[in-house]
Design an enzyme around this catalytic site. Structure first.
Site, PDB file in Angstrom:
ATOM      1  N   GLU A  11     -69.499   9.095 -21.328  1.00 26.51           N
ATOM      2  CA  GLU A  11     -70.650   9.770 -21.881  1.00 26.51           C
ATOM      3  C   GLU A  11     -70.335  10.781 -22.442  1.00 26.51           C
ATOM      4  O   GLU A  11     -69.455  11.738 -22.206  1.00 26.51           O
ATOM      5  CB  GLU A  11     -71.750   9.695 -21.074  1.00 26.51           C
ATOM      6  CG  GLU A  11     -71.609  10.676 -19.945  1.00 26.51           C
ATOM      7  CD  GLU A  11     -72.737  10.696 -18.735  1.00 26.51           C
ATOM      8  OE1 GLU A  11     -73.000   9.560 -18.342  1.00 26.51           O
ATOM      9  OE2 GLU A  11     -73.208  11.875 -18.594  1.00 26.51           O
ATOM     10  N   HIS A  23     -78.570  10.289 -19.325  1.00 29.58           N
ATOM     11  CA  HIS A  23     -78.381  11.111 -18.375  1.00 29.58           C
ATOM     12  C   HIS A  23     -79.517  12.500 -18.362  1.00 29.58           C
ATOM     13  O   HIS A  23     -79.104  13.550 -18.220  1.00 29.58           O
ATOM     14  CB  HIS A  23     -77.096  11.914 -18.539  1.00 29.58           C
ATOM     15  CG  HIS A  23     -76.321  12.379 -17.225  1.00 29.58           C
ATOM     16  ND1 HIS A  23     -75.231  12.223 -16.947  1.00 29.58           N
ATOM     17  CD2 HIS A  23     -76.866  12.926 -15.950  1.00 29.58           C
ATOM     18  CE1 HIS A  23     -74.728  13.062 -15.754  1.00 29.58           C
ATOM     19  NE2 HIS A  23     -76.048  13.179 -15.268  1.00 29.58           N
ATOM     20  N   ALA A  46     -76.121   7.857 -10.691  1.00 29.10           N
ATOM     21  CA  ALA A  46     -75.070   8.586 -10.241  1.00 29.10           C
ATOM     22  C   ALA A  46     -74.195   9.191 -11.196  1.00 29.10           C
ATOM     23  O   ALA A  46     -74.182  10.547 -11.786  1.00 29.10           O
ATOM     24  CB  ALA A  46     -74.351   7.809  -8.902  1.00 29.10           C
ATOM     25  N   ARG A  47     -73.030   8.325 -11.537  1.00 28.75           N
ATOM     26  CA  ARG A  47     -72.109   8.868 -12.645  1.00 28.75           C
ATOM     27  C   ARG A  47     -71.586   7.578 -13.360  1.00 28.75           C
ATOM     28  O   ARG A  47     -71.342   6.634 -12.686  1.00 28.75           O
ATOM     29  CB  ARG A  47     -70.967   9.476 -11.697  1.00 28.75           C
ATOM     30  CG  ARG A  47     -70.951  10.994 -11.562  1.00 28.75           C
ATOM     31  CD  ARG A  47     -70.989  11.768 -12.605  1.00 28.75           C
ATOM     32  NE  ARG A  47     -71.391  13.330 -12.395  1.00 28.75           N
ATOM     33  CZ  ARG A  47     -72.253  13.904 -12.267  1.00 28.75           C
ATOM     34  NH1 ARG A  47     -73.673  13.255 -12.319  1.00 28.75           N
ATOM     35  NH2 ARG A  47     -72.575  15.041 -12.055  1.00 28.75           N
TER      36      ARG A  47
HETATM   37  C1  8YV Z   1     -77.208  16.968 -14.661  1.00 23.01           C
HETATM   38  C2  8YV Z   1     -76.395  15.593 -12.758  1.00 23.01           C
HETATM   39  O1  8YV Z   1     -78.061  17.058 -15.426  1.00 23.01           O
HETATM   40  O2  8YV Z   1     -76.504  17.524 -11.169  1.00 23.01           O
HETATM   41  C3  8YV Z   1     -75.973  16.584 -11.476  1.00 23.01           C
HETATM   42  O3  8YV Z   1     -74.814  16.284 -10.776  1.00 23.01           O
HETATM   43  O4  8YV Z   1     -75.841  14.398 -12.716  1.00 23.01           O
HETATM   44  C4  8YV Z   1     -77.503  16.035 -13.483  1.00 23.01           C
HETATM   45  O5  8YV Z   1     -78.360  16.554 -12.749  1.00 23.01           O
HETATM   46  C5  8YV Z   1     -75.845  16.383 -15.319  1.00 23.01           C
HETATM   47  O6  8YV Z   1     -74.620  16.449 -14.559  1.00 23.01           O
HETATM   48  C6  8YV Z   1     -75.571  17.217 -16.711  1.00 23.01           C
HETATM   49  O7  8YV Z   1     -74.445  16.926 -17.197  1.00 23.01           O
END
Ligand code: 8YV
Length: 328
Positions: free
Chosen positions: A269, A287, A239-240
């Site tokens: 990150e 990621h 997720a994050r």
């Molecule tokens: C991205 C993601 O590639 O869409 C999102 O929210 O986490 C990923 O698909 C990423 O955020 C790139 O920084």
């Protein structure tokens, strides 16, 4: 007539730039420099729109210094780089890129779960390091996927995709926790049962995190939560960063409070907590859950569609704060 000016904040597919250039006066960043907030502000000075990558922070300070800005279009589904309240107050629309990445990201989440539970990365490192000199019955034993209990924290589109893979493909028992319970039809489709967060932590053999990051979800998985999990459990975060307390996780992995973790995202990150780099029972990826060419192209085109639609007829496809549109 002058075309509206937009900034494409990071490197992106040349064909998407060419598409945007038909509609806009475009400034690009194909060298992919990562700008400081003040460098971003300088480049946004005369711009009405920004094509963002999810990494550019758009908050009250940036907005107050960029009065011509009207729309910020993320090519990501996550939008924790936006202060949506500040954007709404400034009359600036935010858009994200949902749906187009759901299945690709769910594939990766499931793959990371398998790699983690079955110790695939550890096995590869072992082999490459020349440590495989003979086979043993208990060499790199992991935990089963089929027939086990899959827990999902955050049952949005991607969480549902992982649930379907687990239930229909691997005969897993699926339990989930979410801010709100799914409707009965969706629960049946995903073969998933709603449980409390405590029950989710205690009963999951494999726990996958798919919740958005916000002040409310900061360190939602910390030492106390990890201590509630089974010692044989695996934890997956696609997720994050910031949802998991990475320092507490490294301790839990070292002490075998849980068996293993698979992480695609990290707090701060691309920096990774140094303690995570020294524990063997964690699979670390940079990621890349949505990283296939067709999906990344679809994400970029959706962000472009949002910009084009906003400036041509004010009907973007995936607005985050549509209230801004009603006052135009
Ligand atoms: C991205 C993601 O590639 O869409 C999102 O929210 O986490 C990923 O698909 C990423 O955020 C790139 O920084």
């Amino acid at each position: 007539m002058n075309k509206p000016k937009i900034l494409i904040a990071r490197a992106i597919f040349p064909e998407v730039i060419a598409r945007l250039a038909q509609h806009f006066d475009v400034e690009t960043n194909q060298t992919d420099e990562v700008w400081t907030p003040s460098q971003l502000v300088a480049r946004l000075q005369d711009k009405q729109g920004v094509f963002a990558m999810g990494t550019e922070r758009i908050d009250a300070s940036v907005l107050s210094q960029c009065p011509s800005l009207k729309i910020c279009a993320n090519m990501t589904v996550g939008y924790n780089n936006f202060d949506l309240d500040a954007m709404t107050a400034a009359g600036v629309l935010g858009t994200n890129a949902p749906d187009v990445l759901t299945e690709t990201t769910a594939d990766f989440g499931f793959g990371l779960l398998m790699a983690t539970a079955r110790r695939m990365a550890e096995g590869e490192h072992y082999l490459r390091a020349g440590k495989w000199t003979k086979w043993r019955y208990d060499m790199l034993v992991g935990s089963d996927i089929h027939g086990s209990t899959l827990g999902i924290l955050g049952m949005g589109r991607i969480g549902q995709g992982i649930a379907r893979r687990g239930a229909l493909g691997f005969g897993m028992k699926v339990i989930y926790h979410n801010r709100s319970r799914l409707d009965a039809k969706t629960e049946v489709q995903c073969q998933a049962s709603y449980v409390s967060k405590e029950e989710l932590l205690k009963s999951s053999d494999h726990l996958v995190l798919v919740i958005p990051y916000s002040a409310q979800t900061h360190h939602v998985i910390g030492a106390a939560e990890l201590a509630m999990m089974k010692p044989s459990a695996t934890l997956i975060n696609i997720a994050r960063g910031g949802i998991v307390d990475d320092a507490a996780l490294a301790v839990a992995l070292r002490n075998k409070t849980i068996a293993a973790a698979g992480l695609d995202v990290f707090e701060g990150e691309p920096k990774v907590h140094p303690d995570l780099l020294t524990v063997p029972n964690v699979v670390l990826t940079p990621h890349i859950a949505s990283a296939t060419t067709p999906t990344r192209l679809a994400m970029a085109n959706l962000a472009a569609d949002n910009l084009i639609a906003y400036f041509t007829h004010k009907k973007p496809l995936t607005p985050l704060n549509p209230v801004v549109l009603s006052s135009l």
